[in-house]
Design an enzyme around this catalytic site. Structure first.
Site, PDB file in Angstrom:
ATOM      1  CE1 TYR A  60      -4.779   1.442   0.369  1.00 20.62           C
ATOM      2  CE2 TYR A  60      -2.975   2.294   2.703  1.00 20.62           C
ATOM      3  CZ  TYR A  60      -4.847   2.408   1.655  1.00 20.62           C
ATOM      4  OH  TYR A  60      -5.360   3.070   2.239  1.00 20.62           O
ATOM      5  NE  ARG A 104       5.593   0.901 -33.614  1.00 22.31           N
ATOM      6  CZ  ARG A 104       5.684   2.284 -34.238  1.00 22.31           C
ATOM      7  NH1 ARG A 104       6.514   2.418 -35.158  1.00 22.31           N
ATOM      8  NH2 ARG A 104       4.293   2.472 -34.174  1.00 22.31           N
ATOM      9  CE  LYS A 122      -2.843   6.463 -33.166  1.00 20.61           C
ATOM     10  NZ  LYS A 122      -2.135   5.514 -33.639  1.00 20.61           N
ATOM     11  CD  GLU A 162      -9.535   3.664  -3.623  1.00 20.28           C
ATOM     12  OE1 GLU A 162     -10.472   3.128  -2.414  1.00 20.28           O
ATOM     13  OE2 GLU A 162      -8.580   4.505  -3.371  1.00 20.28           O
ATOM     14  CG  ASP A 163      -7.320   6.261  -6.597  1.00 21.24           C
ATOM     15  OD1 ASP A 163      -7.182   7.344  -5.883  1.00 21.24           O
ATOM     16  OD2 ASP A 163      -7.077   5.182  -6.708  1.00 21.24           O
ATOM     17  CG  ASP A 185     -10.586   5.062   1.172  1.00 17.22           C
ATOM     18  OD1 ASP A 185     -11.184   5.041   2.352  1.00 17.22           O
ATOM     19  OD2 ASP A 185      -9.950   4.658   1.250  1.00 17.22           O
ATOM     20  CG  ASP A 186     -10.081   8.676  -3.017  1.00 20.69           C
ATOM     21  OD1 ASP A 186      -9.043   7.798  -2.270  1.00 20.69           O
ATOM     22  OD2 ASP A 186     -10.582   8.271  -4.025  1.00 20.69           O
ATOM     23  CG  ASN A 333       0.187  10.116   1.055  1.00 23.72           C
ATOM     24  OD1 ASN A 333       0.702  10.342   2.136  1.00 23.72           O
ATOM     25  ND2 ASN A 333      -0.937   9.855   0.767  1.00 23.72           N
TER      26      ASN A 333
HETATM   27  P1  NAD Z   1      -7.278  16.865  -4.830  1.00 20.13           P
HETATM   28  O1  NAD Z   1      -6.165  16.910  -6.180  1.00 20.13           O
HETATM   29  O2  NAD Z   1      -8.360  16.459  -4.726  1.00 20.13           O
HETATM   30  O3  NAD Z   1      -6.781  18.399  -3.928  1.00 20.13           O
HETATM   31  C1  NAD Z   1      -6.341  18.874  -3.713  1.00 20.13           C
HETATM   32  C2  NAD Z   1      -6.268  20.604  -3.577  1.00 20.13           C
HETATM   33  O4  NAD Z   1      -4.813  20.948  -3.198  1.00 20.13           O
HETATM   34  C3  NAD Z   1      -7.097  21.603  -4.454  1.00 20.13           C
HETATM   35  O5  NAD Z   1      -7.588  21.544  -3.782  1.00 20.13           O
HETATM   36  C4  NAD Z   1      -6.556  22.530  -5.085  1.00 20.13           C
HETATM   37  O6  NAD Z   1      -6.688  23.505  -5.467  1.00 20.13           O
HETATM   38  C5  NAD Z   1      -5.086  22.349  -3.845  1.00 20.13           C
HETATM   39  N1  NAD Z   1      -3.756  22.608  -4.067  1.00 20.13           N
HETATM   40  C6  NAD Z   1      -2.926  22.215  -5.292  1.00 20.13           C
HETATM   41  N2  NAD Z   1      -1.988  22.878  -5.766  1.00 20.13           N
HETATM   42  C7  NAD Z   1      -1.926  23.774  -4.063  1.00 20.13           C
HETATM   43  C8  NAD Z   1      -0.945  25.213  -2.994  1.00 20.13           C
HETATM   44  N3  NAD Z   1       0.127  25.027  -4.255  1.00 20.13           N
HETATM   45  N4  NAD Z   1      -1.027  25.469  -2.709  1.00 20.13           N
HETATM   46  C9  NAD Z   1      -2.940  25.350  -1.474  1.00 20.13           C
HETATM   47  N5  NAD Z   1      -3.411  24.740  -2.897  1.00 20.13           N
HETATM   48  C10 NAD Z   1      -2.904  23.696  -3.670  1.00 20.13           C
HETATM   49  O7  NAD Z   1      -6.259  15.349  -4.094  1.00 20.13           O
HETATM   50  P2  NAD Z   1      -6.473  14.856  -2.728  1.00 20.13           P
HETATM   51  O8  NAD Z   1      -7.617  13.914  -3.297  1.00 20.13           O
HETATM   52  O9  NAD Z   1      -7.520  15.987  -1.731  1.00 20.13           O
HETATM   53  O10 NAD Z   1      -5.161  15.000  -1.624  1.00 20.13           O
HETATM   54  C11 NAD Z   1      -4.850  15.382  -1.754  1.00 20.13           C
HETATM   55  C12 NAD Z   1      -3.376  15.280  -0.748  1.00 20.13           C
HETATM   56  O11 NAD Z   1      -3.778  14.463   0.710  1.00 20.13           O
HETATM   57  C13 NAD Z   1      -2.626  13.900  -1.458  1.00 20.13           C
HETATM   58  O12 NAD Z   1      -1.379  14.721  -1.395  1.00 20.13           O
HETATM   59  C14 NAD Z   1      -3.191  12.557  -0.986  1.00 20.13           C
HETATM   60  O13 NAD Z   1      -2.152  11.807  -0.822  1.00 20.13           O
HETATM   61  C15 NAD Z   1      -3.346  13.142   0.696  1.00 20.13           C
HETATM   62  N6  NAD Z   1      -4.069  12.299   1.390  1.00 20.13           N
HETATM   63  C16 NAD Z   1      -3.684  11.659   2.582  1.00 20.13           C
HETATM   64  C17 NAD Z   1      -4.862  10.554   3.316  1.00 20.13           C
HETATM   65  C18 NAD Z   1      -4.558   9.862   4.318  1.00 20.13           C
HETATM   66  O14 NAD Z   1      -3.385  10.554   5.276  1.00 20.13           O
HETATM   67  N7  NAD Z   1      -5.350   9.695   4.998  1.00 20.13           N
HETATM   68  C19 NAD Z   1      -6.104  10.269   2.294  1.00 20.13           C
HETATM   69  C20 NAD Z   1      -5.957  10.693   1.343  1.00 20.13           C
HETATM   70  C21 NAD Z   1      -4.725  11.476   0.777  1.00 20.13           C
END
Ligand code: NAD
Length: 477
Positions: A60, A104, A122, A162-163, A185-186, A333
């Site tokens: 993971y 290729r 395409k 997911e994602d 989950d996100d 992350n």
């Molecule tokens: P997302 O793409 O939905 O959201 C990202 C947000 O950050 C957007 O609002 C964007 O406008 C903002 N952003 C981008 N660049 C920025 C900057 N320079 N300054 C300020 N804001 C900025 O992504 P997400 O799904 O919300 O995930 C965000 C992060 O949280 C990822 O790195 C993900 O790995 C992490 N995450 C951690 C956990 C956990 O700890 N359990 C769970 C989910 C996501």
């Protein structure tokens, strides 16, 4: 015979762990684990369960991220003989098929399954420039899938999104939340695990949720999902004293996105899921995080932007000058994108920060004291949450079930964990933790009238444990 089998099983696991530990590169460990999964499923799960702290970062986050990037090159054996079945359950009317073996890719060489982008591109050209009607629009395709799943497997099948990217993720959850058993989950898993950590942190810092002020860097699925669940829990706690509707609770929570602090004057241009966070009256226009900290004076700082190294020394120092014990969650992350490291959080706050992160950090020694930081790992929640839905035969996910799950998780943090600075229980106990979460979620499903498995079992924790898969070898004699 059973003893002999379990002794053999134990030896196999010991040997395999020894082999896996020989690999220095995490991706090699991942590949070894995938080989075991393909070869012997029971062995794979037993190995994972018995060495969960060591192997979870392999199968993971963070290694799985690298594995996805290199999936084309590490992909081993295709599943053969399934085409007819796939085509039968696929779309009804197909007019064009673009097929590739990815071997290729022009100018790039052999990309394997990662070459899929080319045929997809395409096909888009067929539609956009060749006038061939796309076989199904995104929403139609999704709807067909959701309907087919329910028709085939019934209303109790849990569909975990997911994602999915922002616009679809929020819309799908809203659209299917009232007709299907769906969970993202996100958004929901992340929100629950983070709020569980916050509830535990409050035991160290003091004060109720409503007495704290929250600032997020990042307003996507994670950020706004966590923010909404904090506001819900705040309102739930306040309802006992007849105050704080949701809108009022939301006002304790501020978010910064890539364009700066989210405020009322930006309302027109905001995506719909950010709109509830556009507060008024607004402070001076604020673009940088440090200025937002000075203007809002938060007690809790949460990083969820995916951009690393944004909790600078100046940021942590500002939080530490405002708070005796600042709560700092660096959720982004993988590790390289974490807003700050555990070491930085403790050093720059003179050991006062309550710190947890999305990616794991090892113990940190600061001025003779060892600090352990928790990992806000979604696996704390979604395993038990899903099990709770299944054992109760739930037909819908309700926000109160999320609150029940996270309260159950927060309750598993012991004084011994707190003494070490941890706001999550050790992952080694994940099966016990999951059983308690499952029991709380199931109990809430029964209370809300959303459970269909009747009668309700007397002891839900014991029942959840009895339902768990146990990957032992069976004796056929
Ligand atoms: P997302 O793409 O939905 O959201 C990202 C947000 O950050 C957007 O609002 C964007 O406008 C903002 N952003 C981008 N660049 C920025 C900057 N320079 N300054 C300020 N804001 C900025 O992504 P997400 O799904 O919300 O995930 C965000 C992060 O949280 C990822 O790195 C993900 O790995 C992490 N995450 C951690 C956990 C956990 O700890 N359990 C769970 C989910 C996501």
């Amino acid at each position: 015979m059973t003893d002999l089998l379990s002794c053999y099983f134990t030896k196999q696991i010991k040997k395999l762990m020894h082999n896996i530990r020989q690999y220095q590169v995490p991706l090699q460990k991942y590949m070894a684990m995938m080989d075991i999964q393909e070869m012997n499923e029971r062995l794979f799960y037993k190995l994972l369960m018995q060495n969960v702290e060591e192997l979870l970062p392999v199968v993971y986050t963070p290694t799985v991220g690298e594995a996805c990037q290199k999936y084309g090159s590490i992909f081993r054996r295709p599943q053969e003989g399934k085409f007819l079945r796939c085509l039968k359950i696929g779309l009804r009317k197909i007019e064009v098929i673009v097929v590739t073996d990815g071997e290729r890719i022009f100018g790039l060489g052999d990309l394997g399954c990662q070459g899929m982008g080319i045929p997809v591109g395409k096909l888009s050209l067929y539609t956009a420039l060749g006038g061939i009607r796309p076989s199904a629009q995104y929403a139609e395709l999704l709807h067909e899938f959701m309907t087919a799943v329910k028709q085939n497997y019934g209303k109790k099948v849990l569909i975990q999104f997911e994602d999915f990217a922002n616009h679809n993720a929020f819309d799908l959850l809203e659209k299917y939340g009232t007709t299907h058993l769906v969970f993202n989950d996100d958004i929901q898993g992340t929100a629950s695990v983070v709020l569980a950590g916050l509830m535990a942190a409050l035991k160290l810092v003091g004060g109720s949720l409503a007495e704290h002020k929250f600032l997020f860097l990042g307003a996507g699925e994670a950020g706004t999902g966590i923010a909404e669940l904090i506001a819900l829990e705040m309102s739930k706690q306040a309802r006992t004293c007849n105050e704080a509707p949701l809108e009022q609770s939301r006002k304790r929570i501020w978010l910064v996105d890539s364009k700066g602090l989210i405020v009322q004057s930006r309302m027109e241009s905001l995506q719909h899921f950010k709109k509830p966070w556009a507060h008024e009256p607004e402070p001076e226009p604020v673009k940088a995080l440090i200025d937002a900290i000075k203007a809002i004076k938060p007690t809790v700082l949460i990083g969820s932007s995916g951009v690393g190294r944004t909790f600078t020394k100046e940021v942590i120092k500002a939080m530490s000058s405002l708070n005796e014990k600042p709560i700092i969650l660096a959720l982004s992350n993988p590790t390289s994108q974490s807003e700050c490291t555990a070491e930085e959080a403790y050093a720059w706050s003179q050991g006062r920060a309550i710190f947890a992160s999305g990616s794991p950090f090892g113990p940190v020694e600061y001025e003779g004291k060892v600090y352990l930081s928790g990992q806000a790992n979604n696996a704390y929640i979604f395993l038990g949450f899903g099990l709770g839905l299944i054992i109760s035969g739930a037909i819908r996910v309700h926000d109160n079930m999320l609150l029940a799950a996270l309260e159950a998780l927060a309750a598993q943090v012991t004084q011994e964990n707190f003494d070490k600075g941890l706001v999550y229980p050790p992952f080694t106990n994940i099966k016990k933790i999951s059983a308690h979460i499952a029991a709380s979620v199931a109990a809430k499903a029964y209370e809300l009238g959303l459970a269909t498995r009747l009668p309700q079992p007397q002891n839900l924790v014991a029942y959840a444990e009895s339902c768990m898969y146990s990957p032992n070898y069976r004796s056929y004699r």
